[in-house]
Design a protein around this motif. Structure first.
Motif, short mmCIF file in Angstrom:
data_model
loop_
_atom_site.label_atom_id
_atom_site.label_comp_id
_atom_site.label_asym_id
_atom_site.label_seq_id
_atom_site.Cartn_x
_atom_site.Cartn_y
_atom_site.Cartn_z
N UNK A 47 -14.18 -7.86 -2.87
CA UNK A 47 -13.62 -9.17 -3.19
C UNK A 47 -13.11 -9.22 -4.63
N UNK A 48 -13.85 -8.60 -5.55
CA UNK A 48 -13.39 -8.54 -6.95
C UNK A 48 -12.06 -7.80 -7.06
N UNK A 49 -11.98 -6.66 -6.38
CA UNK A 49 -10.75 -5.86 -6.43
C UNK A 49 -9.57 -6.66 -5.87
N UNK A 120 -10.89 -15.57 1.40
CA UNK A 120 -9.71 -16.21 0.79
C UNK A 120 -8.89 -15.19 0.01
N UNK A 121 -9.58 -14.30 -0.72
CA UNK A 121 -8.88 -13.28 -1.49
C UNK A 121 -8.13 -12.31 -0.58
N UNK A 122 -8.76 -11.96 0.54
CA UNK A 122 -8.12 -11.05 1.50
C UNK A 122 -6.89 -11.69 2.11
N UNK A 123 -7.01 -12.96 2.51
CA UNK A 123 -5.86 -13.64 3.12
C UNK A 123 -4.73 -13.80 2.11
N UNK A 124 -5.08 -14.14 0.87
CA UNK A 124 -4.05 -14.27 -0.17
C UNK A 124 -3.34 -12.93 -0.39
N UNK A 125 -4.10 -11.85 -0.43
CA UNK A 125 -3.50 -10.54 -0.62
C UNK A 125 -2.54 -10.20 0.53
#
Length: 196
Positions: A47-49, A120-125
């Motif tokens: 998630x940080x990455x 959320x971070x994965x979907x944004x990416x």
């Protein structure tokens, strides 16, 4: 610098982005605990990455889109990498054996938050990658040598559009190797905790 056929370069970069999206589909099927567990104290979780990559994507995708929107240059058949853009790309790009040439410290403005929302971070990416694919398609009508994009380092340091795409995608590929190694470390740890 060696010239590259512009359309061939853009096709290659689109294939690189599609490969990243394939890896994202695997992450979507991964237990969220695997995405949020840090491999060691002070080390980034998946998630940080992803948040780190999104910080760069928010800037570069917007900057590229603005430049393409103003594009009046017309397409060029061949692209000649600039020395600085080529240097940055080679610094970031994983070697053919998927090894990294050197470790790098992230700038303070690109360090992720303490506990990012993994999904959320994965979907944004993923959203950024689809946007990037569209920009690479639009770039077929642009001059990859003439259009210049300011870097996150300084508005005074600009790269050719072709180099911006190359560097930006190489940076993502670099960090997806980090994601892969992180999952190899945290997978057994999470599985052990879930069995208890």
């Amino acid at each position: 610098m060696k010239q590259i056929n512009s359309n061939s370069l853009l096709e290659l970069l689109q294939n690189d982005v599609r490969e990243l999206l394939l890896q994202c589909s695997q992450l979507q099927n991964t237990d969220v605990a695997w995405l949020t567990t840090q491999p060691a104290a002070g080390k980034w979780s998946v998630a940080h990455v992803l948040e780190h990559l999104n910080i760069y994507a928010r800037y570069y995708i917007n900057a590229i889109e603005q430049k393409l929107h103003l594009n009046q240059s017309g397409a060029n058949l061949v692209f000649t990498p600039g020395w600085l853009g080529n240097y940055f790309t080679q610094l970031m790009k994983p070697a053919s054996d998927n090894s990294l040439k050197s470790k790098m410290k992230s700038p303070a403005n690109a360090v992720p938050s303490a506990q990012p929302d993994a999904l959320a971070m994965l979907q944004e990416f993923i959203n950024h990658q689809h946007h990037l694919l569209n920009l690479l398609q639009i770039a077929r009508t642009a001059n990859l040598d003439y259009i210049r994009v300011a870097t996150t380092l300084s508005k005074l340091i600009t790269l050719k559009l072709g180099d911006t795409f190359r560097f930006f995608i190489a940076h993502e590929q670099r960090h997806f190797l980090q994601i892969k190694s992180t999952l190899q470390v945290v997978g057994p740890v999470v599985a052990d905790l879930q069995e208890r």
